[in-house]
Write an enzyme that holds these catalytic residues in place. Structure first.
Site, mmCIF file in Angstrom:
data_model
loop_
_atom_site.group_PDB
_atom_site.id
_atom_site.type_symbol
_atom_site.label_atom_id
_atom_site.label_comp_id
_atom_site.label_asym_id
_atom_site.label_seq_id
_atom_site.Cartn_x
_atom_site.Cartn_y
_atom_site.Cartn_z
ATOM 1 N N CYS A 49 4.627 34.604 50.129
ATOM 2 C CA CYS A 49 4.184 33.627 49.091
ATOM 3 C C CYS A 49 3.404 32.588 49.842
ATOM 4 O O CYS A 49 3.209 32.694 51.136
ATOM 5 C CB CYS A 49 5.535 32.972 48.844
ATOM 6 S SG CYS A 49 6.486 32.060 50.082
ATOM 7 N N CYS A 65 7.871 24.142 53.552
ATOM 8 C CA CYS A 65 7.050 24.570 52.287
ATOM 9 C C CYS A 65 6.845 23.133 51.206
ATOM 10 O O CYS A 65 8.036 22.531 51.035
ATOM 11 C CB CYS A 65 7.712 25.590 51.478
ATOM 12 S SG CYS A 65 7.051 25.948 50.009
ATOM 13 N N HIS A 107 11.833 26.347 55.694
ATOM 14 C CA HIS A 107 13.030 25.769 54.967
ATOM 15 C C HIS A 107 13.299 24.375 54.899
ATOM 16 O O HIS A 107 14.124 24.211 53.921
ATOM 17 C CB HIS A 107 14.355 26.697 55.446
ATOM 18 C CG HIS A 107 13.886 28.095 55.836
ATOM 19 N ND1 HIS A 107 13.805 28.541 57.286
ATOM 20 C CD2 HIS A 107 13.750 29.204 55.117
ATOM 21 C CE1 HIS A 107 13.260 29.726 56.961
ATOM 22 N NE2 HIS A 107 13.333 30.307 56.041
ATOM 23 N N ASN A 132 15.801 34.937 49.224
ATOM 24 C CA ASN A 132 14.976 35.309 48.205
ATOM 25 C C ASN A 132 15.062 36.910 48.228
ATOM 26 O O ASN A 132 14.979 37.607 47.120
ATOM 27 C CB ASN A 132 13.514 34.957 48.180
ATOM 28 C CG ASN A 132 12.877 35.422 49.311
ATOM 29 O OD1 ASN A 132 12.309 36.476 49.008
ATOM 30 N ND2 ASN A 132 12.538 34.755 50.454
ATOM 31 N N SER A 189 17.566 36.565 54.622
ATOM 32 C CA SER A 189 16.706 36.140 53.599
ATOM 33 C C SER A 189 17.214 35.973 52.266
ATOM 34 O O SER A 189 17.486 36.988 51.582
ATOM 35 C CB SER A 189 15.337 37.009 53.582
ATOM 36 O OG SER A 189 14.546 36.646 52.744
ATOM 37 N N THR A 240 15.122 26.783 46.373
ATOM 38 C CA THR A 240 14.077 27.232 45.742
ATOM 39 C C THR A 240 13.861 28.908 45.626
ATOM 40 O O THR A 240 13.266 29.396 44.756
ATOM 41 C CB THR A 240 12.769 26.757 46.557
ATOM 42 O OG1 THR A 240 13.027 27.472 47.893
ATOM 43 C CG2 THR A 240 12.484 25.647 46.758
ATOM 44 N N HIS A 280 12.379 33.984 57.588
ATOM 45 C CA HIS A 280 13.802 34.577 57.982
ATOM 46 C C HIS A 280 12.949 36.175 58.098
ATOM 47 O O HIS A 280 13.466 37.138 57.036
ATOM 48 C CB HIS A 280 14.717 34.550 56.862
ATOM 49 C CG HIS A 280 15.474 33.425 56.838
ATOM 50 N ND1 HIS A 280 15.860 32.653 55.929
ATOM 51 C CD2 HIS A 280 15.540 32.510 57.989
ATOM 52 C CE1 HIS A 280 16.543 31.426 56.215
ATOM 53 N NE2 HIS A 280 16.372 31.364 57.307
ATOM 54 N N HIS A 283 23.184 27.750 54.121
ATOM 55 C CA HIS A 283 21.698 28.048 54.426
ATOM 56 C C HIS A 283 20.749 26.777 54.739
ATOM 57 O O HIS A 283 21.112 25.751 54.140
ATOM 58 C CB HIS A 283 21.019 28.324 52.799
ATOM 59 C CG HIS A 283 19.704 29.166 52.902
ATOM 60 N ND1 HIS A 283 18.616 28.210 52.854
ATOM 61 C CD2 HIS A 283 19.354 30.472 52.691
ATOM 62 C CE1 HIS A 283 17.456 29.242 52.875
ATOM 63 N NE2 HIS A 283 17.909 30.430 52.953
ATOM 64 N N GLU A 319 17.909 25.710 54.130
ATOM 65 C CA GLU A 319 17.139 24.886 53.096
ATOM 66 C C GLU A 319 18.300 24.116 52.395
ATOM 67 O O GLU A 319 17.900 22.760 52.223
ATOM 68 C CB GLU A 319 16.627 25.734 52.077
ATOM 69 C CG GLU A 319 15.973 24.769 51.030
ATOM 70 C CD GLU A 319 15.388 25.628 49.879
ATOM 71 O OE1 GLU A 319 14.985 26.916 49.953
ATOM 72 O OE2 GLU A 319 15.227 25.150 48.955
HETATM 73 O O1 0CJ Z 1 13.275 28.708 51.877
HETATM 74 C C1 0CJ Z 1 12.076 28.803 51.549
HETATM 75 C C2 0CJ Z 1 11.178 27.842 51.569
HETATM 76 C C3 0CJ Z 1 11.926 30.250 51.502
HETATM 77 C C4 0CJ Z 1 10.884 30.743 52.704
HETATM 78 C C5 0CJ Z 1 10.741 32.328 52.781
HETATM 79 O O2 0CJ Z 1 11.870 32.973 52.737
HETATM 80 P P1 0CJ Z 1 12.970 33.206 53.753
HETATM 81 O O3 0CJ Z 1 13.321 34.546 53.528
HETATM 82 O O4 0CJ Z 1 12.290 32.734 55.158
HETATM 83 O O5 0CJ Z 1 13.677 32.353 53.340
HETATM 84 P P2 0CJ Z 1 15.059 32.437 52.306
HETATM 85 O O6 0CJ Z 1 16.233 32.663 53.206
HETATM 86 O O7 0CJ Z 1 15.005 30.921 51.783
HETATM 87 O O8 0CJ Z 1 14.611 33.039 51.126
HETATM 88 FE FE1 F3S Z 2 7.654 30.705 49.435
HETATM 89 FE FE2 F3S Z 2 7.916 28.049 49.412
HETATM 90 FE FE3 F3S Z 2 8.755 29.433 47.572
HETATM 91 S S1 F3S Z 2 8.215 29.297 51.029
HETATM 92 S S2 F3S Z 2 9.649 31.275 48.561
HETATM 93 S S3 F3S Z 2 6.741 29.359 48.050
HETATM 94 S S4 F3S Z 2 9.628 27.686 48.141
#
Ligand code: 0CJ
Ligand code: F3S
Length: 307
Positions: A12, A96, A74, A224, A222, A164, A41, A124, A126
């Site tokens: 992303c 982000c 995060h 997401n 991760s 997010t 992650h 987590h 974030e």
């Molecule tokens: O938390 C975020 C801003 C997403 C960052 C991108 O993904 P990832 O896998 O590093 O982090 P999540 O565990 O939050 O999905």
């Molecule tokens: Fe990526 Fe930001 Fe969403 S790091 S997963 S665009 S909150």
């Protein structure tokens, strides 16, 4: 075997930006630069940056005074920001912008006198960052059941913000439970769930109409990426989260003609290629196509220190 790639999938805009911040900081300031927590992650991303001279730490106590220090995508709490100032670190923030937006929103709700509820997963990074960016109490709920357990009178003016990277559907259910429990609820519908999370989840739903089995490239930690695997499972497809090609089990693919393949927002394209190579070794010839889907064109500005 047919493999259909999800569209969109993988990096992303926030991840691309965070990695670029580390690369540019290394070029501008020389190595080492320190990074608090995995920048995103993914172990492969982290190891590549380590080879370029980045050093990853969980605690700022491990960073020498004055060193260039990057906060991960995060986000971090105010306590961590203040710790950085106290230690005289040269901080570059790779949080982000969509996470920062949630921090700002949460503070605004609190200033309006509302009890702030954060929808997210305990522990987590974030969630720890967001809780620590909003002064005063923040009530964390991770499920519909948690809403019933909130120790607040029904007429309390409340407002919610969200992590997010949540499941769009689970979050809708939690918001509905909040609206049932409280008479005055403010919040941004599901809009704190970022565009990338929403788009990848929507694509997996369409992909699973055609695929018999779902592979999600992403790390176990991760958020997401885990949500993508859960959608496949909810839709009744065998669904596996794999760090790279070495994680594939040949037994998964017996009798399977069509595989759906996606990647979390922190998983680099090379790992998708690695999974395709591993599949070829297991089943022989593989025909790869990409589903029709959204082309994303989101880009975030870099911080001035590395622009
Ligand atoms: O938390 C975020 C801003 C997403 C960052 C991108 O993904 P990832 O896998 O590093 O982090 P999540 O565990 O939050 O999905
Ligand atoms: Fe990526 Fe930001 Fe969403 S790091 S997963 S665009 S909150």
């Amino acid at each position: 075997m047919q493999v259909i790639l999800a569209q969109p999938r993988g990096f992303c805009a926030g991840v691309t930006r965070a990695i670029e911040i580390v690369e540019r900081a290394l070029r501008r300031f020389g190595s080492p630069v320190y990074v608090r927590h995995e920048i995103v992650h993914n172990r492969h991303v982290v190891e590549r940056l380590e080879r370029l001279g980045a050093r990853f730490v969980e605690d700022l106590a491990a960073v020498p005074a004055g060193a260039v220090t990057i906060f991960s995508a995060h986000g971090v709490s105010r306590a961590v920001e203040q710790d950085g100032v106290r230690r005289g670190l040269n901080v570059v923030d790779a949080t982000c912008p969509l996470v920062t937006k949630v921090h700002v929103q949460g503070r605004r709700y609190q200033e309006q006198g509302r009890a702030v509820i954060l929808i997210g997963h305990a522990g987590h990074p974030e969630v720890e960052g967001t809780m620590g960016q909003i002064p005063g109490p923040v009530h964390l709920v991770g499920s519909v059941a948690d809403v019933a357990g909130l120790d607040l009178p029904a007429d309390t003016p409340v407002a919610y913000v969200t992590q997010t990277t949540l499941s769009v559907d689970d979050t809708k259910a939690i918001i509905a439970a909040l609206r049932e429990r409280f008479s005055d609820v403010a919040g941004p519908e599901t809009r704190d769930i970022c565009y990338a999370t929403q788009n990848r989840q929507a694509a997996v739903r369409i992909l699973c109409e055609r695929a018999e089995l779902l592979l999600v490239v992403g790390a176990a930690n991760s958020s997401n990426s885990n949500r993508l695997r859960e959608i496949g499972e909810e839709l009744g497809k065998p669904s596996f989260l794999v760090a790279d090609g070495s994680a594939l089990d040949p037994a998964w693919f017996r009798g399977v003609a069509t595989v759906g393949l996606t990647a979390g927002a922190s998983a680099p394209d090379e790992l998708v290629d690695d999974v395709l190579d591993a599949l070829r070794r297991i089943v022989g010839r593989v025909q790869v196509s990409i589903m029709d889907g959204l082309r994303e064109d989101v880009q975030f500005r870099l911080p001035a220190a590395v622009a």
